[in-house]
Scaffold this motif. Structure first.
Motif, PDB file in Angstrom:
ATOM      1  N   VAL A  37      60.285 -85.870  46.748  1.00  0.00           N
ATOM      2  CA  VAL A  37      61.726 -85.668  47.163  1.00  0.00           C
ATOM      3  C   VAL A  37      62.714 -86.661  46.269  1.00  0.00           C
ATOM      4  O   VAL A  37      63.620 -86.451  46.066  1.00  0.00           O
ATOM      5  N   PHE A  38      62.174 -88.081  46.602  1.00  0.00           N
ATOM      6  CA  PHE A  38      63.251 -89.078  45.932  1.00  0.00           C
ATOM      7  C   PHE A  38      62.857 -89.836  44.737  1.00  0.00           C
ATOM      8  O   PHE A  38      63.765 -90.652  44.305  1.00  0.00           O
ATOM      9  N   GLY A  39      61.564 -89.511  44.404  1.00  0.00           N
ATOM     10  CA  GLY A  39      61.139 -90.346  43.067  1.00  0.00           C
ATOM     11  C   GLY A  39      60.699 -91.514  43.433  1.00  0.00           C
ATOM     12  O   GLY A  39      60.726 -92.153  44.596  1.00  0.00           O
ATOM     13  N   LEU A 120      57.689 -86.711  35.710  1.00  0.00           N
ATOM     14  CA  LEU A 120      57.773 -86.762  34.333  1.00  0.00           C
ATOM     15  C   LEU A 120      59.211 -86.315  33.789  1.00  0.00           C
ATOM     16  O   LEU A 120      59.617 -86.636  32.733  1.00  0.00           O
ATOM     17  N   ARG A 121      59.590 -85.144  34.415  1.00  0.00           N
ATOM     18  CA  ARG A 121      61.129 -84.736  34.126  1.00  0.00           C
ATOM     19  C   ARG A 121      62.081 -85.827  34.597  1.00  0.00           C
ATOM     20  O   ARG A 121      63.120 -85.741  33.886  1.00  0.00           O
ATOM     21  N   LEU A 122      62.025 -86.227  35.871  1.00  0.00           N
ATOM     22  CA  LEU A 122      63.234 -87.030  36.256  1.00  0.00           C
ATOM     23  C   LEU A 122      63.468 -88.604  36.099  1.00  0.00           C
ATOM     24  O   LEU A 122      64.312 -88.933  36.058  1.00  0.00           O
ATOM     25  N   GLU A 123      61.962 -89.032  36.175  1.00  0.00           N
ATOM     26  CA  GLU A 123      61.909 -90.706  35.963  1.00  0.00           C
ATOM     27  C   GLU A 123      60.759 -90.940  34.915  1.00  0.00           C
ATOM     28  O   GLU A 123      59.864 -91.503  35.471  1.00  0.00           O
ATOM     29  N   PRO A 124      60.794 -90.234  33.916  1.00  0.00           N
ATOM     30  CA  PRO A 124      59.483 -90.605  32.729  1.00  0.00           C
ATOM     31  C   PRO A 124      59.342 -92.207  32.649  1.00  0.00           C
ATOM     32  O   PRO A 124      58.444 -92.465  32.481  1.00  0.00           O
ATOM     33  N   GLU A 125      60.602 -92.751  32.643  1.00  0.00           N
ATOM     34  CA  GLU A 125      60.511 -94.323  32.300  1.00  0.00           C
ATOM     35  C   GLU A 125      59.573 -95.094  33.473  1.00  0.00           C
ATOM     36  O   GLU A 125      59.227 -96.061  33.223  1.00  0.00           O
ATOM     37  N   VAL A 126      59.869 -94.436  34.678  1.00  0.00           N
ATOM     38  CA  VAL A 126      59.302 -95.194  35.726  1.00  0.00           C
ATOM     39  C   VAL A 126      57.823 -94.723  36.061  1.00  0.00           C
ATOM     40  O   VAL A 126      56.845 -95.546  36.253  1.00  0.00           O
TER      41      VAL A 126
END
Length: 208
Positions: A37-39, A120-126
């Protein structure tokens, strides 16, 4: 002939059952929901503890830190995926066909999965470090899973009695690279294209 890796500790680890600890299961369930939900960036151990209805100390006692909690959440989802993948390819008669269809199923599952695909879509760098430089556990579990299947194919299909681990790791790394960076000159927008790629480039590795 080599023995079936279903009898080896690494193979059992890659398809290990859910933990018997109900509190740990509740924490992992809460972590999956929280991260979905929140990443990862906006989620803390406190958030997961609150969602699970336990204290942050209870979380730390079982998972040490946030990185370990993320890792164990991903590993559990990996294990669940292995079970689905086994069901999807079990009826196919040859290892070549299982490799091809398994690649398609893996792409479909990861892209549609609310945690893997969403992160992978919203926080790829994380999320990338957990799947690459800090992804040893997930990578190893996946390689062990595929190695077990390749060894069974050696036995059942009369393939050469050689260590299949390098081929398994190469296949896994190729698949992961497409998941992490789908932009490519190789067209793989639909399942037919993914199937054609796997048939042309991955299946021949079985005879390398």
């Amino acid at each position: 002939m080599k023995t079936d890796t279903n009898d080896s500790p690494p193979a059992r680890a890659s398809a290990r059952p859910e933990t018997d600890d109900p509190t740990a299961r509740r924490i992992l369930d809460a972590a999956l929901e929280q991260f979905t939900v929140f990443g990862l960036r906006r989620s803390s151990v406190d958030d997961v503890a609150k969602r699970a209805g336990v204290s942050r100390v209870t979380v730390y006692r079982r998972f040490q830190n946030k990185d370990k909690l993320v890792e164990q959440t991903l590993l559990r989802e990996n294990s669940r995926f292995f079970q689905r993948l086994d069901s999807a390819v079990a009826s196919l008669p040859t290892m070549e066909e299982r490799v091809v269809e398994g690649f398609v199923v893996a792409l479909r599952h990861t892209r549609a999965h609310p945690l893997f695909g969403g992160l992978l879509r919203l926080e790829p760098e994380v999320v990338l470090p957990y799947l690459t430089v800090h992804g040893g556990s997930s990578l190893s579990a996946t390689v062990e899973y595929l190695t077990g299947h390749l060894r069974r194919a050696q036995r059942d299909e009369g393939r050469r009695d050689e260590d299949p681990r390098p081929v398994a790791e190469l296949m896994v790394r190729v698949a992961v690279s497409f998941l992490l960076n789908p932009a490519s000159c190789i067209e793989m927008e639909d399942e037919d294209q993914a199937r054609a790629f796997a048939r042309r480039y991955l299946a021949p590795l079985l005879n390398a």
